[in-house]
Motif scaffolding. Structure first.
Motif, PDB file in Angstrom:
ATOM      1  N   ALA A 256      38.091 -25.101 -21.460  1.00 17.24           N
ATOM      2  CA  ALA A 256      38.432 -24.777 -20.818  1.00 17.24           C
ATOM      3  C   ALA A 256      38.036 -25.479 -19.783  1.00 17.24           C
ATOM      4  O   ALA A 256      37.551 -24.552 -18.893  1.00 17.24           O
ATOM      5  N   THR A 257      38.836 -25.834 -19.070  1.00 22.18           N
ATOM      6  CA  THR A 257      38.416 -27.068 -17.711  1.00 22.18           C
ATOM      7  C   THR A 257      38.868 -27.168 -16.633  1.00 22.18           C
ATOM      8  O   THR A 257      40.426 -26.878 -17.090  1.00 22.18           O
ATOM      9  N   GLU A 258      38.536 -26.791 -15.593  1.00 19.31           N
ATOM     10  CA  GLU A 258      39.965 -26.768 -13.884  1.00 19.31           C
ATOM     11  C   GLU A 258      40.305 -27.987 -14.165  1.00 19.31           C
ATOM     12  O   GLU A 258      41.829 -27.987 -13.505  1.00 19.31           O
ATOM     13  N   THR A 259      39.709 -28.878 -14.307  1.00 25.29           N
ATOM     14  CA  THR A 259      40.227 -30.194 -13.983  1.00 25.29           C
ATOM     15  C   THR A 259      40.348 -31.460 -15.177  1.00 25.29           C
ATOM     16  O   THR A 259      39.760 -31.094 -16.534  1.00 25.29           O
ATOM     17  N   ILE A 260      41.167 -32.448 -15.248  1.00 22.10           N
ATOM     18  CA  ILE A 260      41.689 -33.163 -16.337  1.00 22.10           C
ATOM     19  C   ILE A 260      42.476 -34.095 -15.423  1.00 22.10           C
ATOM     20  O   ILE A 260      42.884 -33.899 -14.501  1.00 22.10           O
ATOM     21  N   THR A 261      41.513 -35.713 -15.838  1.00 22.73           N
ATOM     22  CA  THR A 261      42.676 -36.767 -15.439  1.00 22.73           C
ATOM     23  C   THR A 261      44.047 -36.395 -16.585  1.00 22.73           C
ATOM     24  O   THR A 261      44.582 -36.206 -16.677  1.00 22.73           O
ATOM     25  N   PRO A 262      45.073 -37.597 -15.413  1.00 26.57           N
ATOM     26  CA  PRO A 262      46.660 -38.260 -15.999  1.00 26.57           C
ATOM     27  C   PRO A 262      46.804 -38.627 -17.113  1.00 26.57           C
ATOM     28  O   PRO A 262      47.729 -38.041 -17.824  1.00 26.57           O
ATOM     29  N   ARG A 263      45.939 -39.087 -17.548  1.00 33.17           N
ATOM     30  CA  ARG A 263      45.765 -40.174 -18.671  1.00 33.17           C
ATOM     31  C   ARG A 263      45.631 -39.645 -19.695  1.00 33.17           C
ATOM     32  O   ARG A 263      46.255 -39.255 -20.564  1.00 33.17           O
ATOM     33  N   MET A 264      44.418 -38.103 -19.655  1.00 35.18           N
ATOM     34  CA  MET A 264      43.926 -37.690 -20.417  1.00 35.18           C
ATOM     35  C   MET A 264      45.035 -36.336 -20.773  1.00 35.18           C
ATOM     36  O   MET A 264      45.969 -36.028 -22.352  1.00 35.18           O
ATOM     37  N   LEU A 265      45.682 -35.949 -20.261  1.00 32.86           N
ATOM     38  CA  LEU A 265      46.265 -34.736 -20.163  1.00 32.86           C
ATOM     39  C   LEU A 265      47.878 -35.375 -20.448  1.00 32.86           C
ATOM     40  O   LEU A 265      48.949 -34.896 -22.135  1.00 32.86           O
ATOM     41  N   SER A 266      47.940 -36.698 -20.269  1.00 34.39           N
ATOM     42  CA  SER A 266      49.486 -37.126 -21.079  1.00 34.39           C
ATOM     43  C   SER A 266      49.556 -37.362 -22.227  1.00 34.39           C
ATOM     44  O   SER A 266      50.127 -37.311 -23.052  1.00 34.39           O
ATOM     45  N   LYS A 267      48.137 -38.009 -22.702  1.00 32.42           N
ATOM     46  CA  LYS A 267      47.814 -37.955 -24.121  1.00 32.42           C
ATOM     47  C   LYS A 267      47.728 -36.667 -24.909  1.00 32.42           C
ATOM     48  O   LYS A 267      48.138 -36.625 -26.385  1.00 32.42           O
TER      49      LYS A 267
ATOM     50  N   LYS B 151      21.937 -27.897 -17.498  1.00 33.10           N
ATOM     51  CA  LYS B 151      23.560 -27.326 -17.443  1.00 33.10           C
ATOM     52  C   LYS B 151      23.911 -28.345 -18.767  1.00 33.10           C
ATOM     53  O   LYS B 151      23.640 -29.575 -18.885  1.00 33.10           O
ATOM     54  N   GLN B 152      24.667 -27.649 -20.252  1.00 33.55           N
ATOM     55  CA  GLN B 152      25.134 -27.746 -20.853  1.00 33.55           C
ATOM     56  C   GLN B 152      25.736 -29.360 -20.015  1.00 33.55           C
ATOM     57  O   GLN B 152      26.596 -30.455 -20.693  1.00 33.55           O
ATOM     58  N   TYR B 153      26.433 -29.027 -18.916  1.00 32.38           N
ATOM     59  CA  TYR B 153      27.865 -29.795 -18.249  1.00 32.38           C
ATOM     60  C   TYR B 153      27.375 -29.505 -17.214  1.00 32.38           C
ATOM     61  O   TYR B 153      27.447 -28.202 -16.343  1.00 32.38           O
ATOM     62  N   ILE B 154      27.745 -30.428 -16.119  1.00 29.57           N
ATOM     63  CA  ILE B 154      28.429 -30.771 -15.219  1.00 29.57           C
ATOM     64  C   ILE B 154      30.021 -30.094 -14.328  1.00 29.57           C
ATOM     65  O   ILE B 154      30.373 -30.506 -14.364  1.00 29.57           O
ATOM     66  N   PRO B 155      30.126 -28.208 -14.151  1.00 30.93           N
ATOM     67  CA  PRO B 155      31.620 -28.007 -13.727  1.00 30.93           C
ATOM     68  C   PRO B 155      31.944 -28.752 -12.997  1.00 30.93           C
ATOM     69  O   PRO B 155      31.361 -29.019 -11.331  1.00 30.93           O
ATOM     70  N   MET B 156      33.564 -29.242 -13.191  1.00 29.08           N
ATOM     71  CA  MET B 156      34.291 -29.011 -11.780  1.00 29.08           C
ATOM     72  C   MET B 156      35.796 -28.196 -11.653  1.00 29.08           C
ATOM     73  O   MET B 156      36.095 -27.690 -12.309  1.00 29.08           O
ATOM     74  N   HIS B 157      35.125 -27.794 -10.526  1.00 25.34           N
ATOM     75  CA  HIS B 157      36.820 -26.340 -10.092  1.00 25.34           C
ATOM     76  C   HIS B 157      37.684 -27.233  -9.203  1.00 25.34           C
ATOM     77  O   HIS B 157      37.864 -28.438  -8.823  1.00 25.34           O
ATOM     78  N   ALA B 158      38.665 -26.430  -9.587  1.00 24.68           N
ATOM     79  CA  ALA B 158      39.877 -26.529  -8.691  1.00 24.68           C
ATOM     80  C   ALA B 158      39.707 -26.583  -6.815  1.00 24.68           C
ATOM     81  O   ALA B 158      40.663 -27.352  -6.234  1.00 24.68           O
ATOM     82  N   ASN B 159      39.261 -25.489  -7.178  1.00 26.79           N
ATOM     83  CA  ASN B 159      39.436 -25.281  -6.017  1.00 26.79           C
ATOM     84  C   ASN B 159      38.014 -24.216  -5.455  1.00 26.79           C
ATOM     85  O   ASN B 159      36.886 -24.495  -5.894  1.00 26.79           O
ATOM     86  N   TYR B 160      37.789 -25.625  -3.410  1.00 28.15           N
ATOM     87  CA  TYR B 160      35.985 -24.934  -2.891  1.00 28.15           C
ATOM     88  C   TYR B 160      36.384 -24.047  -1.659  1.00 28.15           C
ATOM     89  O   TYR B 160      37.113 -24.245  -1.758  1.00 28.15           O
ATOM     90  N   GLU B 161      35.061 -23.700  -1.600  1.00 24.59           N
ATOM     91  CA  GLU B 161      35.225 -23.073  -0.272  1.00 24.59           C
ATOM     92  C   GLU B 161      35.222 -23.826   1.098  1.00 24.59           C
ATOM     93  O   GLU B 161      35.023 -25.240   0.747  1.00 24.59           O
TER      94      GLU B 161
END
Length: 999
Positions: A620-631, A191-201
């Protein structure tokens, strides 16, 4: 700058990976190696000793004799102005050795479990889990180290929880929990990266409630039993122990083989640096360098590709995690085993926090310590941040003073294009002038790679941003000079050492590289697009495929390894093309740690180095930290234009669930009402804009909006492509004050005449020729609307620089940028040709016409390898004014020309011609052409003779005992890739040889 372009400074010259075979060292060979480097324009040498390709030698690593040889090496490198670079440990990867105790080695948190009824507790004994094998297979240390690996463990925790009904597990847990990280460079499917999802089963039936977990750690007895009782019911008890990962310094000399140091703490790396690097600094009485120090000598430490795998534990990991993530990780230890705690989303968030904590510890405690150690001693640190890294490659590389990459010879190894994009991006963002690359690494090079064959790939790497080539491999030649090609690393590495047939002629290639590197080290990289990489790790940055021109695919392939460890070809798998070139809007990738240093200025993303970008592209990721999004919000609000989709949640358990609420608020501020997804929207946010919608979403590649999207946005802002051509020409652009420097290279494999358009306003173009160092005006060009159009002619694989430094616009100037060359004489009389009898050739022979040596009837010519000299005299009735050129037609593989007793120059690639205007005279002219071929033909011819080389991993007795050689072979090598029936290689001067005159 023009003067330095013609005679480049030492800092612009190439380097080599200088490999020593375990114990096979000699002072005489060291001196000859370094002298041969300096003579041909190589002024950087990375010293590494490995146990690859050669029988064990007598000089044991770190013995008094060995350290004395190192001191000799350092002293000689200072004398010869060759910068010496020291690998951070034995072998070519990592920091380990026999001085590293197993307690200070890399660790895994190993788990075992038992399922019991509560009344069975007094009778159970919890087993100790076995160490895990790494990607590279079973443990390969010494017998003593193997015993240490098997014996060592340390109890961490014992947890019990009521047995749950379901059996669902988190998939790919070994990768997600950092038990393993296979090489992204060579193993297909990593994998190029390990994806994080917003919703899981929903996994309620398989989930373990945190509140139900009982800590039994202090009840564990020495025999593995548990004291006390448990409430009635069925329970699962998990025992967690710390065990070594088994990573060993690789491929280290026998005396340097040992455990790899813990990468999450400073204790192990501090001990290692003092024991290995510190000993050597003491041996040479090293004093910190300053600006007045000579260029040569020890100047740098180097950490090579990460090949020691992943780790997920260290002695104080729990406290470090708690301090950084603000919650206790212990209740989530079952997730290490793939169990689901609370629910799948919570467990995935814990794993994300686990990986982020590991990343931070490696950057700060391990690599940061090495950088501090180097700087305290006046040394720089270079890092090759890729391969099996358990963290984001670019976060690892951001520590470096000199970021490094690797590119394999096309068709001789793996596709590591991504590593160049990562290293160059880091240097551009930080304003670092040097980007090095482990260059032309190869598998199974049988001396069939040489400068001319590598020219196209050379120019690709230069255009991609590499400006210091570090050739892999210059093998230390400790054997007598008459034993050539001599010592090797077997089939590993391109043969780039003083035993090569073409070594001295190779100076012309190294001079070309130095001129190119010098200009490409000036100023700053010009790019329009900034790709923000996601938070966390592991992560390998790859720009959208569409951001590149199509590269080589089928003609020259690379190798990969599938899950069954079988070698496969790149054409059999879906993998990016080789040698892809950036399109007219260039780009860089940016890791989060550097992104926080940016600000908005005049609508651009600007960094402290001065690097700036017109467009920010979000992952195009489903998740991000508040600090990064604030920046991100801050930059857009201050005027930046960004393109990307809204995230939904935080990836972390930190501040959960309030962090998700903060994300939702920030998303609304930036994107507005995301319940109504537009097809395409450009939304005003403060002074800037966010661009998003379904059209952006469906045109995403490798996490990012594709080139069509980003180029359309830039065009709408009035930003034109930096460079375009109506032919297949690659480019790179740097700006240095009043200079705009464009590197151009013909990548088509055939001559091209193109109209090239440059995004330069009000400046006059000049042609700077890296082959000769000459600078001349380009008379024909057209300036309009902030762009300059210039007709450019390039031969196959030819390259040049177009430099803009003087103000002005085009005028009606007569003439041509590239005058036509017409033949005035063909040199087709018989040639007198002399060969070296010491290598089996005839001392002198006449060629009635030019012929491929391998087709000659004499074995001495047919199987000859080395230099030969062609001689012919010709008359020129008169010498009218103008420029004259000698065109050699076809040469295999290099040639040096003398005319009337004076050296004209060396040709090593097309166009195979030299300017002879100042050497040519009216009347009789004496021409000598020294031609060199490859080792291949002599190696094949020698296969008809008795073999007397290395057998069963031992040097032959005649060599060890100083006796006469028993066979009639001319060559001697530790690598034998050819048989007597192998096809011979085309060799010699093939012509036609002509004199041309410019019109």
């Amino acid at each position: 700058m023009a003067n330095l372009f013609k005679e480049p400074p030492l800092s612009s010259k190439a380097g080599v990976y200088w490999y020593f075979g375990d114990g096979n060292l000699s002072k005489e060979g060291i001196t000859k190696d370094l002298e041969s480097m300096a003579k041909v324009g190589i002024n950087h040498a990375l010293f590494l000793e490995v146990n690859v390709g050669l029988p064990l030698g007598p000089v044991k690593m770190l013995s008094p004799e060995w350290k004395d040889m190192f001191a000799h090496m350092e002293s000689e490198s200072r004398r010869l102005d060759v910068q010496l670079i020291l690998g951070t440990g034995p072998g070519w990867a990592g920091t380990g050795g026999p001085w590293v105790d197993v307690e200070k080695s890399m660790k895994h948190l190993i788990h075992t479990s038992v399922e019991i009824d509560a009344n069975e507790l007094p009778s159970i004994k919890l087993p100790i889990g076995e160490p895990k094998d790494r990607y590279y297979g079973t443990f390969h240390g010494s017998r003593e180290q193997s015993q240490q690996r098997n014996d060592y463990f340390k109890d961490i925790a014992v947890l019990a929880y009521p047995l749950v009904a379901g059996t669902d597990q988190i998939e790919d847990i070994d990768e997600k929990a950092l038990y393993d990280r296979p090489p992204h460079s060579s193993m297909y499917g990593v994998k190029q990266y390990i994806p994080m999802h917003a919703n899981y089963e929903n996994d309620e039936g398989s989930a373990i409630a945190v509140s139900s977990i009982i800590d039994l750690s202090d009840r564990l007895q020495p025999d593995g039993s548990i004291s006390g009782t448990l409430p009635k019911g069925k329970w699962k008890i998990m025992r967690f122990v710390s065990r070594t990962t088994g990573a060993i310094s690789s491929p280290a000399p026998v005396a340097g083989s040992g455990f790899e140091t813990d990468k999450l703490d400073t204790v192990g790396i501090s001990h290692h640096m003092d024991h290995f690097v510190g000993q050597l600094l003491k041996q040479i009485n090293f004093k910190p360098r300053n600006e007045k120090s000579p260029y040569g000598g020890l100047t740098q430490l180097h950490f090579d590709s990460w090949e020691m795998g992943a780790q997920n534990w260290t002695e104080n990991f729990r406290s470090e995690f708690l301090a950084r993530r603000k919650y206790d990780p212990q209740p989530y230890y079952p997730v290490y085993a793939g169990a689901i705690v609370e629910n799948r989303e919570i467990s995935e968030r814990f794993l994300w926090d686990l990986r982020l904590t590991v990343q931070e510890l490696i950057v700060e405690k391990y690599m940061g310590f090495m950088k501090k150690y180097a700087h305290e001693r006046g040394l720089k640190l270079s890092i090759e941040p890729y391969d099996m890294t358990p963290l984001a490659d670019m976060e690892l590389g951001a520590v470096a003073d000199i970021p490094s990459s690797e590119h394999w010879s096309i068709g001789y190894g793996f596709n590591t294009v991504f590593s160049i994009a990562q290293a160059t991006s880091l240097a551009h963002l930080k304003g670092q002038p040097i980007v090095s690359s482990e260059s032309f690494t190869a598998l199974h090079d049988g001396w069939d790679l040489y400068p001319g064959r590598l020219k196209n790939q050379t120019d690709w790497a230069l255009a991609a941003g590499i400006n210091r080539f570090m050739f892999h491999t210059f093998q230390h030649q400790h054997l007598p000079d008459n034993l050539k090609p001599g010592a090797t690393m077997g089939g590993i590495g391109v043969h780039w050492d003083r035993s090569q047939t073409w070594w001295e002629m190779g100076k012309a290639y190294h001079d070309y590289l130095a001129r190119c590197s010098f200009l490409l080290q000036q100023g700053s990289h010009v790019a329009d697009v900034l790709y923000l990489t996601p938070e966390g790790g592991p992560h390998v940055f790859r720009a959208p495929n569409s951001a590149y021109e199509e590269g080589i695919r089928e003609a020259s392939e690379a190798f990969y390894v599938n899950s069954s460890q079988e070698l496969i070809r790149s054409s059999e798998v879906d993998f990016p093309a080789l040698l892809p070139d950036k399109r007219g809007y260039a780009f860089d990738g940016c890791p989060p740690s550097l992104f926080y240093e940016s600000k908005a200025e005049n609508g651009r993303v600007v960094f402290p180095s001065g690097a700036s970008y017109e467009l920010l592209v979000l992952p195009a990721t489903e998740t991000i930290t508040p600090r990064m999004l604030s920046k991100i919000k801050e930059l857009i609000n201050d005027g930046v234009t960004a393109v990307g989709l809204p995230p939904q949640k935080s990836p972390s358990l930190m501040d959960y669930p309030s962090a998700d609420q903060e994300i939702a608020s920030l998303v609304e501020d930036i994107w507005g009402d995301v319940s109504l997804i537009p097809s395409y929207e450009k939304r005003s946010v403060g002074k800037g804009f966010i661009i998003w919608g379904t059209e952006v979403a469906k045109n995403t590649e490798n996490l990012y909006a594709n080139y069509a999207t980003t180029s359309a946005i830039l065009a709408s802002k009035g930003v034109k492509e930096d460079f375009t051509a109506d032919g297949t020409i690659r480019y790179a652009h740097r700006n240095s004050g009043n200079y705009d420097i464009y590197f151009l290279s013909n990548r088509s494999g055939k001559p091209t005449n193109s109209i090239c358009t440059f995004r330069v306003d009000g400046k006059i173009p000049e042609l700077w020729d890296p082959m000769t160092g000459r600078v001349k005006d380009l008379k024909v060009f057209e300036s309009a609307d902030g762009m300059v159009k210039v007709p450019i002619n390039l031969d196959s694989d030819e390259s040049l620089f177009v430099v803009f430094r003087n103000s002005g616009t085009s005028t009606n100037v007569k003439g041509k940028n590239f005058p036509e060359l017409n033949p005035i004489q063909v040199l087709d009389k018989p040639w007198k040709v002399s060969f070296d009898p010491n290598w089996g050739g005839p001392e002198q022979i006449t060629f009635d016409h030019l012929i491929d040596w391998s087709q000659h009837q004499l074995d001495g010519v047919k199987y000859y390898s080395g230099c030969s000299t062609y001689h012919q005299s010709f008359n020129l009735k008169s010498k009218p004014r103008g420029s004259y050129f000698l065109d050699l037609g076809e040469v295999s593989v290099m040639a040096t020309v003398k005319l009337n007793g004076k050296v004209v120059g060396t040709v090593w690639t097309s166009p195979w011609r030299l300017d002879i205007s100042e050497f040519l005279k009216a009347g009789k002219n004496d021409l000598e052409i020294e031609v060199v071929n490859l080792w291949i033909n002599r190696l094949i011819g020698d296969e008809y003779q008795e073999y007397d080389g290395v057998k069963n991993g031992r040097w032959p007795d005649w060599l060890t005992n100083g006796q006469p050689r028993p066979s009639k072979r001319y060559t001697f090598s530790t690598y034998a890739p050819y048989g007597k029936d192998t096809e011979l290689h085309k060799s010699g001067l093939l012509g036609p040889v002509r004199i041309l005159k410019s019109q």
